[in-house]
Motif scaffolding. Structure first.
Motif, PDB file in Angstrom:
ATOM      1  N   ASN A  39       0.808  -1.224   0.000  1.00 14.45           N
ATOM      2  CA  ASN A  39       0.000   0.000   0.000  1.00 14.45           C
ATOM      3  C   ASN A  39       0.836   1.267   0.000  1.00 14.45           C
ATOM      4  O   ASN A  39       0.415   2.297  -0.522  1.00 14.45           O
ATOM      5  CB  ASN A  39      -0.969   0.015   1.181  1.00 14.45           C
ATOM      6  CG  ASN A  39      -2.113  -0.939   0.981  1.00 14.45           C
ATOM      7  OD1 ASN A  39      -2.618  -1.107  -0.126  1.00 14.45           O
ATOM      8  ND2 ASN A  39      -2.538  -1.585   2.044  1.00 14.45           N
ATOM      9  N   ALA A  66     -11.818   1.120   0.153  1.00 15.87           N
ATOM     10  CA  ALA A  66     -11.669  -0.145   0.871  1.00 15.87           C
ATOM     11  C   ALA A  66     -10.611  -0.990   0.180  1.00 15.87           C
ATOM     12  O   ALA A  66     -10.630  -1.155  -1.042  1.00 15.87           O
ATOM     13  CB  ALA A  66     -13.002  -0.883   0.914  1.00 15.87           C
ATOM     14  N   VAL A  67      -9.668  -1.479   0.985  1.00 12.36           N
ATOM     15  CA  VAL A  67      -8.554  -2.269   0.476  1.00 12.36           C
ATOM     16  C   VAL A  67      -8.499  -3.572   1.274  1.00 12.36           C
ATOM     17  O   VAL A  67      -8.631  -3.547   2.501  1.00 12.36           O
ATOM     18  CB  VAL A  67      -7.225  -1.485   0.634  1.00 12.36           C
ATOM     19  CG1 VAL A  67      -6.038  -2.303   0.198  1.00 12.36           C
ATOM     20  CG2 VAL A  67      -7.283  -0.184  -0.143  1.00 12.36           C
ATOM     21  N   PRO A  68      -8.288  -4.711   0.612  1.00 11.99           N
ATOM     22  CA  PRO A  68      -8.200  -5.967   1.350  1.00 11.99           C
ATOM     23  C   PRO A  68      -6.942  -6.041   2.217  1.00 11.99           C
ATOM     24  O   PRO A  68      -5.940  -5.387   1.937  1.00 11.99           O
ATOM     25  CB  PRO A  68      -8.166  -7.040   0.252  1.00 11.99           C
ATOM     26  CG  PRO A  68      -7.780  -6.334  -0.994  1.00 11.99           C
ATOM     27  CD  PRO A  68      -8.135  -4.882  -0.831  1.00 11.99           C
ATOM     28  N   THR A  69      -7.029  -6.832   3.275  1.00  8.57           N
ATOM     29  CA  THR A  69      -5.878  -7.091   4.148  1.00  8.57           C
ATOM     30  C   THR A  69      -5.735  -8.599   4.320  1.00  8.57           C
ATOM     31  O   THR A  69      -6.701  -9.344   4.099  1.00  8.57           O
ATOM     32  CB  THR A  69      -6.071  -6.450   5.541  1.00  8.57           C
ATOM     33  OG1 THR A  69      -7.269  -6.973   6.125  1.00  8.57           O
ATOM     34  CG2 THR A  69      -6.138  -4.941   5.467  1.00  8.57           C
ATOM     35  N   THR A  73     -10.339  -8.657   7.018  1.00  8.52           N
ATOM     36  CA  THR A  73     -11.239  -7.610   7.509  1.00  8.52           C
ATOM     37  C   THR A  73     -11.106  -6.320   6.717  1.00  8.52           C
ATOM     38  O   THR A  73     -11.959  -5.452   6.803  1.00  8.52           O
ATOM     39  CB  THR A  73     -10.995  -7.312   8.998  1.00  8.52           C
ATOM     40  OG1 THR A  73      -9.640  -6.888   9.173  1.00  8.52           O
ATOM     41  CG2 THR A  73     -11.263  -8.544   9.862  1.00  8.52           C
ATOM     42  N   GLY A  74     -10.038  -6.165   5.964  1.00  8.29           N
ATOM     43  CA  GLY A  74      -9.832  -4.985   5.132  1.00  8.29           C
ATOM     44  C   GLY A  74      -9.471  -3.748   5.926  1.00  8.29           C
ATOM     45  O   GLY A  74      -9.436  -3.753   7.150  1.00  8.29           O
ATOM     46  N   GLN A  75      -9.195  -2.701   5.182  1.00  5.07           N
ATOM     47  CA  GLN A  75      -8.941  -1.394   5.769  1.00  5.07           C
ATOM     48  C   GLN A  75      -9.537  -0.350   4.847  1.00  5.07           C
ATOM     49  O   GLN A  75      -9.726  -0.596   3.658  1.00  5.07           O
ATOM     50  CB  GLN A  75      -7.444  -1.133   5.967  1.00  5.07           C
ATOM     51  CG  GLN A  75      -6.673  -0.950   4.673  1.00  5.07           C
ATOM     52  CD  GLN A  75      -5.265  -0.449   4.886  1.00  5.07           C
ATOM     53  OE1 GLN A  75      -5.061   0.595   5.496  1.00  5.07           O
ATOM     54  NE2 GLN A  75      -4.296  -1.183   4.372  1.00  5.07           N
ATOM     55  N   ASP A  76      -9.854   0.791   5.401  1.00  7.16           N
ATOM     56  CA  ASP A  76     -10.332   1.924   4.618  1.00  7.16           C
ATOM     57  C   ASP A  76      -9.202   2.937   4.565  1.00  7.16           C
ATOM     58  O   ASP A  76      -8.759   3.426   5.604  1.00  7.16           O
ATOM     59  CB  ASP A  76     -11.567   2.563   5.261  1.00  7.16           C
ATOM     60  CG  ASP A  76     -12.722   1.583   5.382  1.00  7.16           C
ATOM     61  OD1 ASP A  76     -12.912   0.786   4.448  1.00  7.16           O
ATOM     62  OD2 ASP A  76     -13.421   1.617   6.412  1.00  7.16           O
ATOM     63  N   TYR A  91      -8.287   0.656  10.252  1.00 10.04           N
ATOM     64  CA  TYR A  91      -8.217  -0.803  10.246  1.00 10.04           C
ATOM     65  C   TYR A  91      -9.319  -1.334  11.145  1.00 10.04           C
ATOM     66  O   TYR A  91      -9.800  -0.646  12.040  1.00 10.04           O
ATOM     67  CB  TYR A  91      -6.869  -1.280  10.783  1.00 10.04           C
ATOM     68  CG  TYR A  91      -5.706  -0.894   9.909  1.00 10.04           C
ATOM     69  CD1 TYR A  91      -5.236  -1.762   8.934  1.00 10.04           C
ATOM     70  CD2 TYR A  91      -5.075   0.341  10.048  1.00 10.04           C
ATOM     71  CE1 TYR A  91      -4.155  -1.414   8.121  1.00 10.04           C
ATOM     72  CE2 TYR A  91      -4.003   0.694   9.247  1.00 10.04           C
ATOM     73  CZ  TYR A  91      -3.559  -0.183   8.290  1.00 10.04           C
ATOM     74  OH  TYR A  91      -2.498   0.166   7.497  1.00 10.04           O
ATOM     75  N   ASN A  92      -9.677  -2.595  10.958  1.00 11.31           N
ATOM     76  CA  ASN A  92     -10.736  -3.193  11.759  1.00 11.31           C
ATOM     77  C   ASN A  92     -10.401  -3.141  13.245  1.00 11.31           C
ATOM     78  O   ASN A  92     -11.228  -2.793  14.064  1.00 11.31           O
ATOM     79  CB  ASN A  92     -10.996  -4.630  11.325  1.00 11.31           C
ATOM     80  CG  ASN A  92     -12.196  -5.208  12.028  1.00 11.31           C
ATOM     81  OD1 ASN A  92     -13.248  -4.578  12.087  1.00 11.31           O
ATOM     82  ND2 ASN A  92     -12.036  -6.386  12.571  1.00 11.31           N
ATOM     83  N   ARG A  97     -12.850   0.021  13.885  1.00 15.93           N
ATOM     84  CA  ARG A  97     -12.492   0.635  12.602  1.00 15.93           C
ATOM     85  C   ARG A  97     -12.815   2.123  12.503  1.00 15.93           C
ATOM     86  O   ARG A  97     -11.976   2.910  12.107  1.00 15.93           O
ATOM     87  CB  ARG A  97     -13.189  -0.121  11.471  1.00 15.93           C
ATOM     88  CG  ARG A  97     -12.960   0.510  10.126  1.00 15.93           C
ATOM     89  CD  ARG A  97     -13.713  -0.249   9.024  1.00 15.93           C
ATOM     90  NE  ARG A  97     -12.750  -0.780   8.104  1.00 15.93           N
ATOM     91  CZ  ARG A  97     -12.539  -2.061   7.888  1.00 15.93           C
ATOM     92  NH1 ARG A  97     -13.239  -2.964   8.510  1.00 15.93           N
ATOM     93  NH2 ARG A  97     -11.632  -2.443   7.029  1.00 15.93           N
TER      94      ARG A  97
END
Length: 168
Positions: A39, A66-69, A73-76, A91-92, A97
């Motif tokens: 990222n 929104a980006v996968p992790t 749970t992903g992150q914004d 992050y979650n 979050r």
């Protein structure tokens, strides 16, 4: 960590987005996970964690992407709508979050004041990154009670109470 509290400002590369932070960070991470490497396009990311209500956009417009992790749970990632520079992430973090902003330290006007309190995910650290021997580090993630200051743990407890979630 600096103990003096005052307003700090930061922004994106093009100057469209300006934000303010009113407090000291709860903690500063030097994150060496593969997600932060991808990222950021670099070897690691440095993030200062603040309560979301202490971070204010002063000018400009931002967008959340929104980006996968790896956790699923992903992150914004919040970015400037013009230059697309990431100014912070959410992050979650166990369900918190929307309550904690991970400010990208490099977007602060004076980023020198926030070196990492702890380096995390050093198991995936680039081998050519040499950490100072005195720096705190963990292979993956840490135990909150062993890593955060008592004052920061108290702030985290208030966030947990507001969210109705216990993570620490």
């Amino acid at each position: 960590m600096n103990t003096q509290t005052h307003t700090r400002e930061g922004g994106c590369t093009c100057g469209h987005v300006r934000y303010q932070v009113v407090s000291e960070p709860m903690i500063v991470h030097g994150c060496h996970c593969r997600g932060c490497q991808k990222n950021s396009g670099s070897a690691f990311a440095v993030n200062a964690l603040f309560e979301a209500d202490r971070v204010t956009v002063v000018s400009g417009t931002v967008e959340e992407i929104a980006v996968p992790t790896p956790s699923g749970t992903g992150q914004d990632i919040t970015r400037c709508t013009k230059c697309k520079v990431a100014v912070w992430s959410n992050y979650n973090m166990g369900g918190l979050r929307k309550h904690i902003r991970f400010i990208r330290v490099g977007t602060l006007d004076d980023p020198d004041q926030f070196p990492p309190d702890v380096h995390i995910y050093t198991s995936s650290k680039q081998p050519w990154v040499i950490l100072p021997s005195a720096d705190r580090r963990v292979s993956e993630f840490y135990e909150f009670a062993e890593t955060w200051s008592p004052a920061s743990l108290e702030r985290l407890s208030k966030i947990e109470a507001t969210a109705g979630i216990k993570i620490s």
